[in-house]
Enzyme design. Structure first.
Site, PDB file in Angstrom:
ATOM      1  N   HIS A   6       0.821  -1.203   0.000  1.00 37.03           N
ATOM      2  CA  HIS A   6       0.000   0.000   0.000  1.00 37.03           C
ATOM      3  C   HIS A   6       0.866   1.269   0.000  1.00 37.03           C
ATOM      4  O   HIS A   6       1.592   1.515   0.959  1.00 37.03           O
ATOM      5  CB  HIS A   6      -0.896  -0.043   1.247  1.00 37.03           C
ATOM      6  CG  HIS A   6      -1.772   1.147   1.411  1.00 37.03           C
ATOM      7  ND1 HIS A   6      -1.639   2.038   2.454  1.00 37.03           N
ATOM      8  CD2 HIS A   6      -2.798   1.596   0.655  1.00 37.03           C
ATOM      9  CE1 HIS A   6      -2.565   2.973   2.350  1.00 37.03           C
ATOM     10  NE2 HIS A   6      -3.280   2.735   1.270  1.00 37.03           N
ATOM     11  N   ARG A   7       0.799   2.027  -1.070  1.00 34.90           N
ATOM     12  CA  ARG A   7       1.682   3.186  -1.304  1.00 34.90           C
ATOM     13  C   ARG A   7       3.148   2.718  -1.280  1.00 34.90           C
ATOM     14  O   ARG A   7       4.046   3.449  -0.873  1.00 34.90           O
ATOM     15  CB  ARG A   7       1.458   4.300  -0.275  1.00 34.90           C
ATOM     16  CG  ARG A   7      -0.009   4.691  -0.062  1.00 34.90           C
ATOM     17  CD  ARG A   7      -0.192   5.830   0.922  1.00 34.90           C
ATOM     18  NE  ARG A   7      -1.567   5.909   1.410  1.00 34.90           N
ATOM     19  CZ  ARG A   7      -2.003   6.698   2.374  1.00 34.90           C
ATOM     20  NH1 ARG A   7      -1.165   7.533   2.950  1.00 34.90           N
ATOM     21  NH2 ARG A   7      -3.274   6.689   2.756  1.00 34.90           N
ATOM     22  N   GLU A  33       0.355  -0.775  -4.804  1.00 38.72           N
ATOM     23  CA  GLU A  33      -0.764   0.165  -4.890  1.00 38.72           C
ATOM     24  C   GLU A  33      -0.180   1.562  -4.823  1.00 38.72           C
ATOM     25  O   GLU A  33       0.758   1.822  -4.055  1.00 38.72           O
ATOM     26  CB  GLU A  33      -1.726  -0.047  -3.710  1.00 38.72           C
ATOM     27  CG  GLU A  33      -3.006   0.779  -3.793  1.00 38.72           C
ATOM     28  CD  GLU A  33      -2.994   2.119  -3.079  1.00 38.72           C
ATOM     29  OE1 GLU A  33      -3.992   2.842  -3.177  1.00 38.72           O
ATOM     30  OE2 GLU A  33      -1.969   2.473  -2.429  1.00 38.72           O
ATOM     31  N   ASP A  35      -1.201   6.078  -5.726  1.00 35.41           N
ATOM     32  CA  ASP A  35      -2.245   7.093  -5.916  1.00 35.41           C
ATOM     33  C   ASP A  35      -1.810   8.085  -6.991  1.00 35.41           C
ATOM     34  O   ASP A  35      -0.647   8.505  -7.001  1.00 35.41           O
ATOM     35  CB  ASP A  35      -2.467   7.847  -4.603  1.00 35.41           C
ATOM     36  CG  ASP A  35      -2.767   6.902  -3.467  1.00 35.41           C
ATOM     37  OD1 ASP A  35      -3.872   6.343  -3.455  1.00 35.41           O
ATOM     38  OD2 ASP A  35      -1.883   6.695  -2.614  1.00 35.41           O
ATOM     39  N   HIS A  48      -0.326  10.957  -2.722  1.00 34.68           N
ATOM     40  CA  HIS A  48      -1.627  10.606  -2.142  1.00 34.68           C
ATOM     41  C   HIS A  48      -2.596  11.785  -2.060  1.00 34.68           C
ATOM     42  O   HIS A  48      -3.753  11.684  -2.444  1.00 34.68           O
ATOM     43  CB  HIS A  48      -1.454   9.999  -0.745  1.00 34.68           C
ATOM     44  CG  HIS A  48      -2.745   9.572  -0.135  1.00 34.68           C
ATOM     45  ND1 HIS A  48      -3.543  10.426   0.609  1.00 34.68           N
ATOM     46  CD2 HIS A  48      -3.412   8.399  -0.196  1.00 34.68           C
ATOM     47  CE1 HIS A  48      -4.624   9.779   0.987  1.00 34.68           C
ATOM     48  NE2 HIS A  48      -4.580   8.555   0.513  1.00 34.68           N
ATOM     49  N   GLU A 108      -4.712   3.896  -8.141  1.00 36.74           N
ATOM     50  CA  GLU A 108      -5.906   4.554  -7.616  1.00 36.74           C
ATOM     51  C   GLU A 108      -6.009   5.956  -8.181  1.00 36.74           C
ATOM     52  O   GLU A 108      -5.101   6.782  -8.010  1.00 36.74           O
ATOM     53  CB  GLU A 108      -5.888   4.617  -6.078  1.00 36.74           C
ATOM     54  CG  GLU A 108      -7.201   5.245  -5.589  1.00 36.74           C
ATOM     55  CD  GLU A 108      -7.263   5.538  -4.110  1.00 36.74           C
ATOM     56  OE1 GLU A 108      -6.467   4.994  -3.317  1.00 36.74           O
ATOM     57  OE2 GLU A 108      -8.147   6.344  -3.751  1.00 36.74           O
ATOM     58  N   LYS A 110      -7.225   9.447  -7.887  1.00 40.99           N
ATOM     59  CA  LYS A 110      -7.663  10.299  -6.769  1.00 40.99           C
ATOM     60  C   LYS A 110      -8.589  11.398  -7.294  1.00 40.99           C
ATOM     61  O   LYS A 110      -8.247  12.585  -7.310  1.00 40.99           O
ATOM     62  CB  LYS A 110      -6.441  10.891  -6.064  1.00 40.99           C
ATOM     63  CG  LYS A 110      -5.768   9.898  -5.118  1.00 40.99           C
ATOM     64  CD  LYS A 110      -6.657   9.608  -3.921  1.00 40.99           C
ATOM     65  CE  LYS A 110      -6.007   8.714  -2.875  1.00 40.99           C
ATOM     66  NZ  LYS A 110      -6.999   8.087  -1.992  1.00 40.99           N
ATOM     67  N   ASP A 229       0.687  -1.724   4.435  1.00 39.41           N
ATOM     68  CA  ASP A 229       1.919  -0.918   4.410  1.00 39.41           C
ATOM     69  C   ASP A 229       3.118  -1.824   4.666  1.00 39.41           C
ATOM     70  O   ASP A 229       4.256  -1.398   4.526  1.00 39.41           O
ATOM     71  CB  ASP A 229       1.880   0.139   5.525  1.00 39.41           C
ATOM     72  CG  ASP A 229       0.743   1.132   5.372  1.00 39.41           C
ATOM     73  OD1 ASP A 229       0.117   1.155   4.305  1.00 39.41           O
ATOM     74  OD2 ASP A 229       0.486   1.889   6.333  1.00 39.41           O
TER      75      ASP A 229
HETATM   76  O1  G3P Z   1      -6.611   1.575  -2.385  1.00 39.03           O
HETATM   77  C1  G3P Z   1      -6.726   1.342  -1.033  1.00 39.03           C
HETATM   78  C2  G3P Z   1      -6.382   2.563  -0.226  1.00 39.03           C
HETATM   79  O2  G3P Z   1      -5.187   3.071  -0.721  1.00 39.03           O
HETATM   80  C3  G3P Z   1      -7.428   3.626  -0.237  1.00 39.03           C
HETATM   81  O3  G3P Z   1      -7.185   4.629   0.698  1.00 39.03           O
HETATM   82  O4  G3P Z   1      -6.426   6.813   1.478  1.00 39.03           O
HETATM   83  O5  G3P Z   1      -4.775   4.999   1.234  1.00 39.03           O
HETATM   84  O6  G3P Z   1      -5.734   6.052  -0.765  1.00 39.03           O
HETATM   85  P1  G3P Z   1      -5.976   5.663   0.652  1.00 39.03           P
HETATM   86 CA    CA Z   2      -4.647   4.653  -2.290  1.00 38.18          CA
END
Ligand code: G3P
Ligand code: CA
Length: 240
Positions: A6-7, A33, A35, A48, A108, A110, A229
């Protein structure tokens, strides 16, 4: 089960930077993943927030700055502020890294706060250009973005993001032509939810899964993927 960093491996390295993405590869994540926002000069940049200030030493909206202006900003992490890889990468740069290492990628969009003109088409074009249709899933909290992606290329997988439990979420995802539900760990995922999603042919990928209790619970429920993470830790849980 897909282990999405995640990120990037953002527990150990600054989120959405090449440092975090390289660490995700070292940690044997299955997927990354990230953003995406769009800059003033219409470039796709990996960050993000709408505003650069939380993660970088600067102020202002991504939409009001050029890519060059954003990439000049040092990251806020004291340990990495002088590292040139601790900057906001362009989406294409990360795509090439991911492709070269054979990982999957969740992009993702945004678009839940700012509606960036044409961002869906720009991302779809890049995915096609790099022949990554099979390895990418595009997600968004904004249902319109999901719909647009599917209209542009129905072969690209999409995931519909949401936080808290929502009535008729399976039907909402189907109405958007989404391939997957992307709930938070607060989003009501249980055995009944999994059965309904499977019945509808939807994948379930759950986000912010950083503690071993939730990791074990989601593994036992048979979700399709987990956004963490801490991909190294999730691999340990998967190996149990
Ligand atoms: O894609 C899952 C998650 O990343 C969504 O929330 O705020 O981390 O972009 P956020
Ligand atoms: Ca995200």
């Amino acid at each position: 089960m897909i282990n999405y960093a995640h990120r990037g491996a953002s527990y150990d390295f600054p989120e959405n930077t090449m440092l975090a993405f390289r660490e995700a590869i070292i940690a044997n994540a299955d997927a990354i993943e990230l953003d995406v926002h769009k800059t003033l000069d219409n470039k796709l940049v990996v960050i993000h927030d709408e505003d650069v200030q939380r993660t970088f030493k600067g102020k202002g909206l991504v939409a009001d700055m050029t890519l060059e202006q954003i990439q000049q900003l040092k990251c806020r992490s004291k340990a990495f502020e002088d590292n040139l890889e601790c900057r906001a990468p362009e989406l294409e740069q990360v795509m090439l890294l991911v492709k070269n290492h054979g990982l999957k990628l969740n992009i993702e969009l945004k678009t839940d706060v700012i509606q960036y003109d044409g961002i869906e088409a720009d991302v779809v074009n890049l995915v096609q250009k790099h022949d990554m249709v099979e390895s990418v899933i595009i997600s968004s909290f904004n249902g319109n973005s999901i719909k647009k992606v599917k209209e542009l290329n129905s072969n690209i997988k999409t995931g519909f993001l949401y936080g808290m439990p929502q009535k008729d979420i399976v039907q909402k995802a189907k109405d958007l032509n989404a391939d997957a539900l992307h709930p938070s760990i607060m989003g009501g995922v249980n055995a009944e939810y999994m059965a309904a999603a499977k019945e509808a042919g939807l994948e379930v990928n759950v986000f912010f899964v950083n503690d071993i209790h939730h990791m074990r619970k989601l593994v036992s429920l048979g979700v399709d993927g987990v956004f963490t993470d801490y991909p190294e830790l999730f691999n340990e849980i998967l190996a149990e």
